[in-house]
Scaffold this motif. Structure first.
Motif, PDB file in Angstrom:
ATOM      1  N   SER A  91       0.858  -1.181   0.000  1.00 24.23           N
ATOM      2  CA  SER A  91       0.000   0.000   0.000  1.00 24.23           C
ATOM      3  C   SER A  91       0.895   1.230   0.000  1.00 24.23           C
ATOM      4  CB  SER A  91      -0.928  -0.029   1.225  1.00 24.23           C
ATOM      5  OG  SER A  91      -1.881   1.007   1.160  1.00 24.23           O
ATOM      6  N   ASN A  92       0.407   2.339   0.497  1.00 18.45           N
ATOM      7  CA  ASN A  92       1.258   3.512   0.690  1.00 18.45           C
ATOM      8  C   ASN A  92       0.755   4.299   1.879  1.00 18.45           C
ATOM      9  OD1 ASN A  92      -0.803   5.366  -0.200  1.00 18.45           O
ATOM     10  ND2 ASN A  92      -0.298   4.792  -2.302  1.00 18.45           N
ATOM     11  N   ALA A  93       1.564   5.257   2.317  1.00 23.42           N
ATOM     12  CA  ALA A  93       1.243   5.982   3.545  1.00 23.42           C
ATOM     13  C   ALA A  93      -0.056   6.758   3.447  1.00 23.42           C
ATOM     14  CB  ALA A  93       2.392   6.920   3.902  1.00 23.42           C
ATOM     15  N   ALA A  94      -0.433   7.185   2.245  1.00 23.10           N
ATOM     16  CA  ALA A  94      -1.691   7.930   2.088  1.00 23.10           C
ATOM     17  C   ALA A  94      -2.889   7.034   2.378  1.00 23.10           C
ATOM     18  CB  ALA A  94      -1.780   8.516   0.683  1.00 23.10           C
ATOM     19  N   GLU A  95      -2.889   5.842   1.803  1.00 26.40           N
ATOM     20  CA  GLU A  95      -3.980   4.896   2.044  1.00 26.40           C
ATOM     21  C   GLU A  95      -3.993   4.440   3.507  1.00 26.40           C
ATOM     22  OE1 GLU A  95      -6.358   3.565   0.133  1.00 26.40           O
ATOM     23  OE2 GLU A  95      -5.793   3.949  -1.947  1.00 26.40           O
ATOM     24  N   LEU A  96      -2.802   4.217   4.066  1.00 22.99           N
ATOM     25  CA  LEU A  96      -2.704   3.655   5.410  1.00 22.99           C
ATOM     26  C   LEU A  96      -3.088   4.645   6.505  1.00 22.99           C
ATOM     27  CD1 LEU A  96       0.559   1.558   4.996  1.00 22.99           C
ATOM     28  CD2 LEU A  96      -1.801   0.716   5.082  1.00 22.99           C
TER      29      LEU A  96
END
Length: 324
Positions: A91-96
């Protein structure tokens, strides 16, 4: 003699069958989902990780990778991971941020001084604390992957925040990303990555923001001919694993998986730099103009965001700024 031979053959066959069955039972297959194609640097890095894990665990742990969002979008994959249907998700930090607020720090604009500061944060105590912060949500992070700096692209030049006013800008479903585009004068429009090409083509959105390789490899360079290198955020990709899958492994195999993930992260740095150069050249040949704007107006416009942070995230931001 024949009877004895037949008995011996049966015993050996049974032993082999039991051995194979035991071996099959012992093997753990972890399903990994991500939304990039096989040419993307992150897929190559995770493939190297899977190879290392299989070799170091002597086949006890096998990672099977499903690229191209075969098993759903990043958000859908995260939900499947929490439900136990998936073991690993890139995933990435934005989604997480939706699952663990600590990840929101990575989504703040112009937080990192430079690329080395970005790496030092990830590879130190702050980065490890953030990876562990999501345990209560059913997963932990294994490592970060370089995803470059994110910049705006559109069908017209964007030289300053003024040029974003009135534009529908696709963003990830992240409160921080939405707040940033709002602060810059645009109209943030959350949209799944897989729907973005058509949305840009049909004018459902006017602009988007991402790194150079994703911009090129996704085909967005075909429908957006201007990319402004304002480099507002450095949002890392993150490889996460369900706590159920991680805790089910032996301590030794946990260590091997973690180590292989860290090795793949280091490999990713090299692959990313190569990919960024290659994909920019490809985009330029497709008629894309890259703009190097004065970043000062962008940086000034987003400063109010920092005044709205919770005390917890403000403290985390201060820890990040203190990293040398």
């Amino acid at each position: 003699m024949n009877i004895r031979k037949n008995i011996l053959t049966t015993v050996i066959g049974t032993a082999l069958f039991i051995g194979l069955s035991a071996s099959s039972i012992a093997a753990t297959t972890l399903k990994l989902s991500h939304n990039h194609n096989r040419d993307h640097a992150v897929h190559k890095a995770m493939t190297a990780m899977a190879t290392e894990v299989k070799a170091e665990t002597k086949g006890e742990v096998i990672i099977r990778i499903y690229p191209d969002a075969q098993l759903g979008t990043q958000r859908e994959s995260m939900e499947l991971l929490q439900n136990g249907a998936l073991d690993l998700v890139k995933s990435n930090a934005a989604e997480l941020e939706a699952f663990s607020s600590d990840y929101s720090a990575f989504n703040l604009p112009y937080l990192f001084r430079d690329k080395q500061h970005f790496y030092n944060v990830q590879e130190g105590a702050v980065g490890e604390d953030i990876l562990e912060a999501s345990r209560s949500s059913g997963f932990i992070g294994l490592t970060y992957y370089d995803a470059g700096a994110r910049s705006f692209y559109a069908g017209k030049p964007i030289n300053s925040p003024e040029d974003l006013k009135g534009l529908k800008v696709r963003v990830q479903p992240s409160p921080s990303a939405i707040n940033m585009v709002t602060a810059l004068g645009g109209n943030p429009t959350p949209l799944a990555y897989g729907e973005l090409y058509t949305a840009l083509q049909q004018g459902v959105v006017d602009a988007a923001e991402n790194n150079i390789p994703s911009f090129s490899l996704s085909g967005h360079a075909e429908v957006s001919k201007f990319m402004t290198l304002d480099e507002h955020t450095m949002v890392p990709d993150v490889l996460v694993i369900s706590t159920k899958a991680f805790d089910a492994m032996t301590p030794e195999n946990q260590k091997i998986v973690k180590q292989a993930a860290l090795h793949s992260s280091q490999l990713m740095k090299t692959l990313w730099a190569e990919s960024e150069t290659k994909e920019r050249t490809k985009a330029e040949k497709m008629g894309v103009t890259f703009i190097n704007p004065d970043k000062t107006p962008f940086m000034e416009a987003v400063q109010p965001i920092y005044q709205q942070l919770t005390p917890e995230i403000t403290a985390l931001v201060e820890r990040i700024k203190a990293v040398k």
